[in-house]
Design a protein around this motif. Structure first.
Motif, mmCIF file in Angstrom:
data_model
loop_
_atom_site.group_PDB
_atom_site.id
_atom_site.type_symbol
_atom_site.label_atom_id
_atom_site.label_comp_id
_atom_site.label_asym_id
_atom_site.label_seq_id
_atom_site.Cartn_x
_atom_site.Cartn_y
_atom_site.Cartn_z
ATOM 1 N N CYS B 369 -21.365 49.774 15.773
ATOM 2 C CA CYS B 369 -21.849 48.746 16.708
ATOM 3 C C CYS B 369 -20.743 48.284 16.958
ATOM 4 O O CYS B 369 -20.188 47.403 16.923
ATOM 5 C CB CYS B 369 -23.126 48.352 16.273
ATOM 6 S SG CYS B 369 -23.717 47.006 17.630
ATOM 7 N N ILE B 370 -20.682 47.751 18.345
ATOM 8 C CA ILE B 370 -19.582 47.318 19.427
ATOM 9 C C ILE B 370 -20.003 45.797 19.898
ATOM 10 O O ILE B 370 -19.188 44.771 20.503
ATOM 11 C CB ILE B 370 -18.937 48.349 20.166
ATOM 12 C CG1 ILE B 370 -19.669 48.722 21.595
ATOM 13 C CG2 ILE B 370 -18.018 48.898 19.396
ATOM 14 C CD1 ILE B 370 -18.960 49.480 22.370
ATOM 15 N N ARG B 371 -21.249 45.656 19.875
ATOM 16 C CA ARG B 371 -21.757 44.352 20.429
ATOM 17 C C ARG B 371 -21.881 44.434 21.601
ATOM 18 O O ARG B 371 -22.184 43.934 22.392
ATOM 19 C CB ARG B 371 -21.532 43.180 19.556
ATOM 20 C CG ARG B 371 -21.526 43.073 17.925
ATOM 21 C CD ARG B 371 -21.494 42.175 16.932
ATOM 22 N NE ARG B 371 -21.334 40.210 17.875
ATOM 23 C CZ ARG B 371 -22.774 40.383 17.918
ATOM 24 N NH1 ARG B 371 -23.292 40.049 16.926
ATOM 25 N NH2 ARG B 371 -22.928 38.861 18.561
ATOM 26 N N CYS B 372 -22.140 45.963 22.162
ATOM 27 C CA CYS B 372 -22.372 45.566 23.822
ATOM 28 C C CYS B 372 -23.233 45.166 24.600
ATOM 29 O O CYS B 372 -23.199 44.450 25.600
ATOM 30 C CB CYS B 372 -21.862 47.102 24.268
ATOM 31 S SG CYS B 372 -23.162 48.192 23.801
ATOM 32 N N GLY B 373 -24.511 45.235 23.520
ATOM 33 C CA GLY B 373 -25.284 43.968 24.190
ATOM 34 C C GLY B 373 -26.274 45.619 25.554
ATOM 35 O O GLY B 373 -27.665 45.451 25.512
ATOM 36 N N CYS B 375 -28.065 48.365 24.278
ATOM 37 C CA CYS B 375 -29.495 48.134 23.385
ATOM 38 C C CYS B 375 -30.615 47.369 24.694
ATOM 39 O O CYS B 375 -31.780 47.543 24.187
ATOM 40 C CB CYS B 375 -29.094 48.397 22.173
ATOM 41 S SG CYS B 375 -28.414 47.159 21.187
ATOM 42 N N CYS B 418 -26.915 54.002 23.299
ATOM 43 C CA CYS B 418 -26.040 53.478 22.703
ATOM 44 C C CYS B 418 -24.649 53.929 22.876
ATOM 45 O O CYS B 418 -24.945 54.817 22.759
ATOM 46 C CB CYS B 418 -26.552 52.852 21.230
ATOM 47 S SG CYS B 418 -25.105 53.090 20.268
ATOM 48 N N PRO B 419 -23.719 53.318 22.741
ATOM 49 C CA PRO B 419 -22.303 53.944 23.153
ATOM 50 C C PRO B 419 -22.297 54.507 21.872
ATOM 51 O O PRO B 419 -21.230 55.541 21.643
ATOM 52 C CB PRO B 419 -21.528 53.391 24.097
ATOM 53 C CG PRO B 419 -22.516 52.225 24.161
ATOM 54 C CD PRO B 419 -23.811 52.072 24.030
ATOM 55 N N SER B 420 -22.367 53.909 21.278
ATOM 56 C CA SER B 420 -21.780 54.518 19.456
ATOM 57 C C SER B 420 -22.687 55.183 18.558
ATOM 58 O O SER B 420 -22.722 55.370 17.709
ATOM 59 C CB SER B 420 -22.317 52.863 18.444
ATOM 60 O OG SER B 420 -20.708 51.944 18.889
HETATM 61 S S1 SF4 Z 1 -26.236 49.809 22.415
HETATM 62 FE FE1 SF4 Z 1 -25.232 50.178 19.887
HETATM 63 S S2 SF4 Z 1 -22.360 49.444 20.598
HETATM 64 FE FE2 SF4 Z 1 -24.000 48.894 22.019
HETATM 65 S S3 SF4 Z 1 -24.991 46.658 20.311
HETATM 66 FE FE3 SF4 Z 1 -26.421 48.097 20.949
HETATM 67 S S4 SF4 Z 1 -26.272 49.176 18.446
HETATM 68 FE FE4 SF4 Z 1 -24.174 48.236 19.400
#
Ligand code: SF4
Ligand code: SF4
Lengths: 339, 583
Positions: B369-373, B375, B418-420
């Protein structure tokens, strides 16, 4: 396979796509850079990228992680580019290599790699190098540098003595020392009259680099890669404090426009403080984080001992990010009236 | 009709893929070779089978009786013979089997006698009872017994009734076609609900990508002279989630901890209203439903399908392509791969999607997870999925609850963006099931603890009772001894002829005096015994170092006590003169 869980439809996104777009967004700024100082910056970008990939590959190998998957995510390249753009463009090659390697190995991989680093790796590289090599890190070529690509390469790779003519202080630094040395006898307008350094609005030519970053940043916002919170709060904080002091004493404090368009303000607002991994994630947290970083950046660059304050400001706020996040959890669906 | 719509935060816009199955009208699926009807097809109690192998059944005949208030009856989908009542694989992600009634159709499709009714002549309880007996449950997928939602709250006024025709999941079109083709019966069904709940307003929400359905419903509402509002809602997944639709139409947010009735709203699916009308007005229990067959098939279409039809047999109607490698039940956002193609269509089956890797490419490998937010931005319940993911992964389930994991409706928006490529929903399901498992364990442990404590309490009480018995015995003995002693004393007093005795009771006969004395002694002994008993009782409930006494030791102690209690009055008598002397 048979029991793969929903959702079966997925949006066409990936980490590498996100990172690629960040790199694309940096291009206008880089173009302005090349136009302003010459193609030396491209050498630095290349050096930093190669170092980052090598260091990342090595660390991944050591940890037994899949090389291809993680190298292709593009996060190392973004870090490398930010380092190259934050360092003086004519800095010797080993400086950028050391900085990048430190950023990847220590600030990123030793903390667990992608997504795990509590600090912005590019800013760690900047901070470490400016503490270790303060002289080299504050020598910036003047805009419109009259030196061929070959000459610049020679400087970078150490085949040619460092030309004093090729380096000086940034407009920010010049302003600070100018005001300090004059001990109140000189004024901002007096200094700004020297258009060799200051150009029309801020540093000569630098205003165009800053504009390039601004354009890239707005594009990222348009693409929803970043939200409005961080840039707005960061820029807003700088505007507020610089505006207040400028109104208070315009002869001793430069205008808000000067502060926004010089140094790392725009790069910081759109590309550094927006790093999701080391920053805040809640909407209110982002506002607090970015406003704090903007404020600190101004204070350090005007009153502190370093020419620019963005790196230290962001790192200090990185420290606070988890707490800010915890304290700014938004109310969830159906629970707004309670909190 | 203009209406102020509200927005819910988050949501995503996956490609809708609905046109494929909309080109043809609803078709009747042919009788399958066998019907496998699970008894448990609604939330709540497990219906009990009322038929057995060899029984002949008619279409609509009761085969499973509702078990309790929150439960719903099950009926034979066609006429034929019951082959067996046995375990059979279910369309459930767990892949577990459940009890089913297997029926071999006789091909006649012969109905039971159907009663047509004017529900307005019935009492509300009777209508609810009939709905339960007809097996009417929420056909949007939640399969909550409908009669259970039709009692208005006594404290909160019913403001709005929301009818869900949004159908936001990609690929699914069965509600759309139902509204297009059978709008009148849907509206009549809504009328039943309205009469039972008496809401101030009835709002029918339909996503604005279904103008034909909305027009048909509007026409039906007008034709029947109802005042229901047909409201087009923006196409945004999951606008068809009950809570999201309620939010969009009324502005009210129903948190996980509350029922919508607490806020004066109730929500029903259009298909549920339709079956309610068929059940009440035509006496037809729920034995079939509309199912969309789509995905990797040659002829996507909607079918009216008997409950219990094996899925692979049904899907064959739409001509699945050779590379089909599974069946997804439900939509691509919240559905699941059925464990086995022989699983039957149930009341919750709104759509079957033939799965192929071309249609749904396998997910890219999961990245950190890159915590891109993204989600959090997509989450319609405004949760922080990445935080819940982090704590689910770390098995820190307490923290996941602090981040409100139980408010997650598992809509899949977070996984979608989610990009991850983290399967976030899967982590949340895991965390929830772990928390439930732990709760169960804790409850089991708690019951065991209470049981243990109760046992201890009982043992102590028995011990106390025993001690009391012993004390009583001792007291009786003491009284006897005291009486003997008193008698002896009386004898000696008589023989001595002392003045004392005479002075004590000059007018009374000496024997009488003796008797009084003996009575006194007995009383005293009884008091002492009572004290001993009280002490024994006190000791029995207080932890003490003399707890583990053997019966013999206890006896010895009691003996001593009783002896003391005998001595006590004597010593008092002896002391009395002394004190007199001192004065
Ligand atoms: S969308 Fe995926 S990568 Fe981005 S914050 Fe949420 S869990 Fe992490
Ligand atoms: S699945 Fe749960 S956490 Fe994810 S978006 Fe939907 S409600 Fe939010």
């Amino acid at each position: 396979m048979m029991f793969a869980p929903a959702p079966y439809l997925l949006k066409d996104v990936s980490v590498s796509k996100v990172m690629t777009q960040v790199c694309l967004a940096l291009l206008p700024g880089i173009a302005a850079y090349v136009w302003l100082i010459g193609p030396a910056i491209l050498i630095q970008l290349l050096l930093a990228s190669l170092t980052a990939l090598l260091a990342e590959g090595l660390m991944l190998r050591l940890q037994g992680k899949p090389l291809g998957l993680f190298l292709a995510d593009g996060s190392a390249i973004v870090t490398a580019w930010l380092i190259a753009l934050a360092f003086p463009p004519l800095a010797p090659w080993w400086l950028i290599v050391t900085g990048t390697a430190f950023a990847i190995v220590v600030a990123k991989q030793l903390y667990g790699g992608l997504g795990q680093n509590p600090f912005n790796p590019a800013m760690i590289a900047f901070a470490v190098c400016i503490v270790a090599f303060p002289a080299l890190m504050s020598q910036w070529p003047p805009a419109g540098l009259d030196a061929s690509f070959i000459e610049q390469c020679k400087v970078i790779f150490g085949f040619s003595p460092r030309l004093d003519a090729l380096s000086g202080a940034t407009p920010l630094d010049a302003m600070k020392t100018g005001l300090k040395l004059a001990e109140g006898t000189s004024s901002v307008s007096h200094l700004m009259a020297n258009s060799e350094i200051y150009g029309q609005l801020a540093g000569r030519g630098w205003e165009w680099v800053a504009t390039g970053y601004l354009i890239g940043g707005l594009w990222m916002w348009h693409r929803k890669l970043i939200s409005w919170h961080v840039p707005t709060a960061f820029i807003g904080a700088i505007l507020a404090i610089s505006g207040a002091l400028w109104v208070y004493d315009p002869s001793q404090f430069a205008s808000p426009i000067f502060h926004l368009l010089s140094g790392g303000s725009m790069l910081g607002a759109f590309f550094i403080a927006t790093d999701p991994v080391s920053g805040c994630t809640t909407p209110r947290g982002k506002l607090i984080f970015a406003a704090g970083a903007g404020l600190l950046a101004y204070i350090i660059r005007v009153f502190g001992g370093y020419p620019d304050g963005v790196a230290f400001a962001v790192l200090l706020l990185n420290l606070c990010a988890p707490v800010i996040d915890l304290l700014t959890q938004p109310a969830i669906f159906g629970m707004k009236d309670k909190s | 009709m203009l209406m102020n719509l509200f927005k819910f935060k988050g949501g995503v816009k996956p490609p809708t893929n609905k046109t494929q199955s909309l080109t043809l009208p609803i078709a009747q699926a042919p009788l399958p070779s066998r019907l496998i009807v699970p008894l448990h097809q609604s939330i709540g109690g497990m219906p009990q089978p009322v038929v057995q192998a060899g029984d002949k059944v008619l279409k609509g005949q009761l085969i499973g009786e509702a078990d309790g208030w929150i439960s719903s009856a099950v009926h034979a989908p066609t006429s034929g013979t019951v082959l067996e009542v046995a375990m059979h694989v279910q369309p459930h992600p767990s892949g577990l089997d459940a009890m089913c009634v297997v029926i071999e159709p006789d091909g006649k499709d012969e109905w039971i006698t159907r009663e047509t009714l004017d529900y307005k002549a019935l009492k509300p309880e009777e209508v609810r009872e009939r709905l339960q007996q007809a097996g009417v449950v929420g056909l949007g997928g939640a399969v909550f017994p409908t009669h259970g939602k039709l009692t208005a709250s006594k404290t909160v006024e019913m403001e709005e009734m929301v009818i869900n025709g949004a159908e936001c999941e990609p690929f699914i079109t069965c509600d759309d076609l139902l509204m297009r083709e059978r709008a009148e019966e849907v509206v009549r069904g809504i009328g039943i609900f309205r009469d039972l709940l008496q809401p101030k307003k009835v709002l029918i929400g339909i996503e604005d990508n279904k103008p034909e359905a909305a027009a048909a419903m509007r026409a039906a509402v007008d034709a029947l002279g109802e005042s229901f509002l047909v409201v087009p809602v923006p196409t945004l997944y999951p606008a068809g989630g009950a809570k999201q639709l309620i939010r969009v139409l009324t502005g009210k947010e129903v948190p996980a901890s509350k029922r919508s009735t607490d806020l004066g709203v109730q929500c029903f699916n259009v298909a549920t209203a339709y079956t309610a009308w068929r059940a009440i007005a035509h006496g037809e229990p729920v034995v079939s439903r509309l199912v969309t067959l789509t995905g990797n098939v040659g002829e996507p279409r909607n079918y009216e399908v008997l409950i219990g039809t094996p899925m692979d047999e049904l899907l064959a109607l739409a001509g699945p392509k050779p590379d089909t490698d599974g069946i997804v039940m439900g939509g691509p956002m919240m559905g699941f791969m059925v464990p086995n193609g022989s699983a039957p269509v149930v009341k919750a089956t709104n759509c079957l999607i033939a799965h192929s890797t071309k249609l749904f490419p396998p997910k890219a490998p999961e990245m950190p997870c890159i915590r891109c937010g993204s989600c959090a931005e997509a989450c319609p319940h405004e949760l922080q999925p990445f935080e819940m993911y982090w704590f689910s992964r770390a098995k820190n389930f307490g923290k996941t609850q602090e981040y409100h994991i139980f408010d997650c409706i598992e809509c899949g928006c977070c996984s979608f963006v989610c990009p991850s490529r983290i399967p976030l929903v899967q982590y949340f399901r895991f965390a929830k099931s772990e928390i439930w498992a732990r709760e169960r364990e804790k409850k089991a442990a708690d019951t065991a603890k209470t049981r243990f404590e109760f046992k201890q309490l009982r043992e102590e009480r028995e011990k106390a009772e025993k001690a009391e018995k012993l004390a009583k015995a001792a007291a009786a003995q003491a009284a006897k001894k005291a009486a003997e002693a008193a008698a002896a004393a009386a004898v000696s007093a008589e023989s001595a002829g002392t003045e004392q005795a005479a002075s004590v009771a000059s007018t009374e006969a000496p024997t009488q005096t003796v008797a009084v004395d003996a009575e006194k002694e007995a009383k005293k002994a009884a008091i002492a015994a009572a004290m001993a008993r009280a002490k024994a009782q006190r000791e029995a409930v207080q932890p003490k170092n003399t707890e583990a006494l053997t019966a013999a030791q206890q006896h010895a102690i009691d003996d001593i006590e009783s002896r003391r209690s005998v001595l006590a009055p004597e010593s008092q008598d002896a002391a009395a003169p002394g004190s007199e002397k001192a004065e």
